[in-house]
Design an enzyme around this catalytic site. Structure first.
Site, mmCIF file in Angstrom:
data_model
loop_
_atom_site.group_PDB
_atom_site.id
_atom_site.type_symbol
_atom_site.label_atom_id
_atom_site.label_comp_id
_atom_site.label_asym_id
_atom_site.label_seq_id
_atom_site.Cartn_x
_atom_site.Cartn_y
_atom_site.Cartn_z
ATOM 1 N N THR A 121 4.391 -3.826 11.338
ATOM 2 C CA THR A 121 4.886 -2.706 10.627
ATOM 3 C C THR A 121 4.697 -1.849 11.938
ATOM 4 O O THR A 121 3.903 -1.376 12.539
ATOM 5 C CB THR A 121 3.343 -2.118 9.413
ATOM 6 O OG1 THR A 121 3.169 -3.195 8.535
ATOM 7 C CG2 THR A 121 4.372 -0.962 8.435
ATOM 8 N N ARG B 235 10.210 1.311 -1.262
ATOM 9 C CA ARG B 235 9.391 -0.211 -1.457
ATOM 10 C C ARG B 235 10.468 -1.621 -1.894
ATOM 11 O O ARG B 235 11.126 -1.235 -2.565
ATOM 12 C CB ARG B 235 8.215 -0.047 -2.680
ATOM 13 C CG ARG B 235 7.083 -1.152 -2.153
ATOM 14 C CD ARG B 235 6.728 -1.789 -0.889
ATOM 15 N NE ARG B 235 5.727 -2.579 -0.928
ATOM 16 C CZ ARG B 235 4.910 -3.275 0.066
ATOM 17 N NH1 ARG B 235 4.947 -2.690 1.298
ATOM 18 N NH2 ARG B 235 3.993 -3.643 0.155
#
Ligand code: GLU
Length: 583
Positions: free
Chosen positions: A400, A107
């Protein structure tokens, strides 16, 4: 292979036979060096160039981790609106030989110069969403390359540099634009005016107007090929140091609007993390997911934990009754999600208390079979967490990508990867889109005087919704892998597919082809242009406020069938496909 949604069993069997033949032919030729195992493999991903790259790597002797690296390198090029090396990702990995599930966290982090006021204007008001996104401030330190490197160091079979070959070839020779890329290029109101991206994605048409590339047309990206060569040769140093790093810093610090502080030091200091996978039982299965900083796994496990109190199978697949119970459980789980989840390295997330079976049974008891509770209130998973947090305030747009891979040795990758919104921050460097992941933080650092768990802080990871899942059967063997894009809807797309496969006995294409419905602790949202629209009066009778929405899931999954064969599916709402064979 646009919209090729399924690999039915017969087709899969055929591929197995063809795969077997090509292996035999290959043993006489130099192009296929068969690895030690010749078991079946399968890849489901959002783009046919990406699945082809994974197949090429597996045929060379690569494993699921190697194939995942090749997929990500290609997706950066061919699905730049969704994910890339300029973004972040989460990977759940099943190491078959070690019988272990691992969770890798790539992340993005907020740069050292970020403050809790990152997305507030001079008057302390939250910035408009687009102003926040299309800026240098939204760019988090990219995590994908270091995460893939970490996973490869531990599990990779082929040399790192080999894994970038398919992507380098495509970047140099050109790739074919898919319909979704064209659609987002047509939709985007500002990309055509951005430096670099405006000239890369658009041609200058008559009257000097910018015209987006269309599906079927070819785009080349020599800048990205150079970036890939650096990474292939130098490992993560080829990205986090040197020319590529400098290009990223320059793009962020010189952004035309609201430049960011991201620096060479931020890039150098980035650390991908291995975390303990978050696993819990669901009926006879064991479900393994990604722990925080994503809310995906925890919220899915809470939802399913609440639903264990009810007989979803007995209620019937996609009946108004079963959908009512699922939606109510989702609302309860989203209420907790908004209250308690943030980066666990910065805030205490009461994971075990939130998944405690007694707590979940008490939450389930709040569901009334004949009347929706409307807006659910967060629960109190343990005294010290009672009401000491402000609710999150973020917005996210559907982008995404998710892919699932099982290799010939039975290792499994379930990876969700993102630049956040379509085309991320709209800034490009080294031929790549740079993410806008920092807008996944709460824009407001506190609410009603209480600190928000997901407030911005230097070095912190924004809360995500990404939800890569691997399911194990009652004997502990691999049963299914799935995940999806879709912003904060991701979690409920994944829940629905899991319930369809595990409670309603559907295969992957059937599960992901279902019309979507969900409750994110707001209205009951149902998918536009589906048969669910006819059920609106029945939902309203149960007290639901219903909203009809377009739902861009991108579920890509693999399931083990009762005969042991693999069944795979690519979401018909996107451009992906499934490939399989034997090495
Ligand atoms: N950035 C979002 C997250 O990490 C995902 C966005 C999307 O799927 O469009 O949860």
């Amino acid at each position: 292979m646009h919209n090729s949604r399924t690999v039915p069993v017969i087709f899969a069997a055929l591929l197995l036979i063809i795969g077997g033949i090509s292996w035999q032919l290959g043993s006489h030729g130099p192009e296929i060096a068969a690895g030690p195992s010749s078991g079946p493999y399968m890849i489901a991903a959002a783009n046919p160039d990406a699945t082809a790259a994974a197949q090429e790597i597996i045929k060379k002797g690569g494993n699921a981790i190697d194939a995942a690296i090749a997929v990500q390198a290609v997706l950066t090029l061919v699905e730049p609106e969704s994910s890339g090396l300029g973004g972040g990702a989460f990977m759940v990995y099943f190491d078959e030989a070690a019988d272990k599930v691992l969770a890798y966290d790539g992340r993005e982090t907020a740069p050292a110069g970020a403050t809790s006021k990152l997305f507030l204007d001079d008057d302390g008001q939250p910035l408009g969403f687009r102003d926040a996104v299309v800026s240098g401030r939204s760019v988090g330190v990219p995590g994908v390359v270091k995460m893939l490197w970490l996973a490869h160091q531990k599990h990779g079979a082929l040399p790192w540099s080999d894994l970038f070959e398919p992507a380098i070839r495509l970047a140099e020779n050109g790739f074919e634009v898919q319909p979704k890329l064209q659609e987002w290029l047509e939709w985007d109101p500002v990309l055509k005016d951005m430096p670099v991206a405006g000239d890369y994605f658009y041609k200058t048409g008559p009257d000097d107007k910018k015209v987006p590339y269309r599906a079927g047309e070819i785009i080349k990206n020599p800048a990205y090929a150079r970036t890939l060569r650096e990474i292939a040769e130098k490992g993560p140093d080829g990205f986090y140091e040197g020319d590529v790093a400098q290009a990223i810093v320059d793009a962020v610090q010189n952004a035309p609007a609201r430049p960011g502080t991201l620096s060479l030091t931020d890039l150098e200091n980035y650390q991908a993390k291995e975390r303990a996978a978050l696993c819990r039982p669901y009926r006879i299965y064991r479900i393994c997911t990604m722990p925080p900083p994503t809310s995906g796994g925890l919220t899915t496990l809470q939802t399913l934990g609440i639903l264990e109190s009810f007989d979803l199978k007995g209620m019937g697949a996609m009946t108004v009754t079963s959908m009512h119970f699922i939606a109510e459980a989702e609302a309860l789980a989203y209420a907790d999600r908004d209250q308690y989840i943030g980066d666990p390295d910065f805030v205490d997330v009461p994971v075990d208390a939130m998944l405690d079976p007694e707590y979940l049974a008490a939450r389930a008891a709040l569901i009334d079979a004949s009347l929706s509770m409307g807006k659910a209130a967060p629960g109190n998973p343990g005294e010290e967490h009672a009401d000491n947090r402000g609710a999150n305030a973020d917005m996210s747009q559907p982008s995404t990508s998710h892919f699932s891979i099982v290799d010939p040795d039975g290792n499994v990758v379930s990876m969700t990867t993102s630049v956040e919104g379509p085309f991320g921050s709209h800034l490009m460097a080294g031929g790549m889109i740079l993410n806008n992941q920092l807008t996944d933080f709460s824009f407001l650092p506190e609410r009603d005087g209480k600190p928000v768990a997901n407030a911005v802080a230097p070095g912190k990871r924004p809360r995500s919704s990404m939800d890569p899942v691997i399911v194990f059967d009652e004997d502990g063997g691999f049963h299914a892998a799935i995940g999806s894009p879709g912003g904060s809807r991701i979690i409920n797309y994944v829940n629905q597919s899991l319930i369809a496969m595990l409670d309603w006995n559907m295969d992957v294409p059937a599960a992901i082809g279902l019309p979507h419905f969900m409750d994110r602790n707001g209205p009951l949202e149902i998918e536009k242009n589906t048969a669910l629209e006819q059920k609106i009066p029945e939902f309203e009778q149960l007290g639901h406020e219903v909203k009809v929405e377009r739902m861009m899931s991108g579920l890509h999954g693999i399931l083990v069938m009762p005969d042991g064969s693999y069944n795979g599916g690519a979401d018909p709402r996107r451009d992906g496909n499934v490939v399989s064979g034997t090495r």
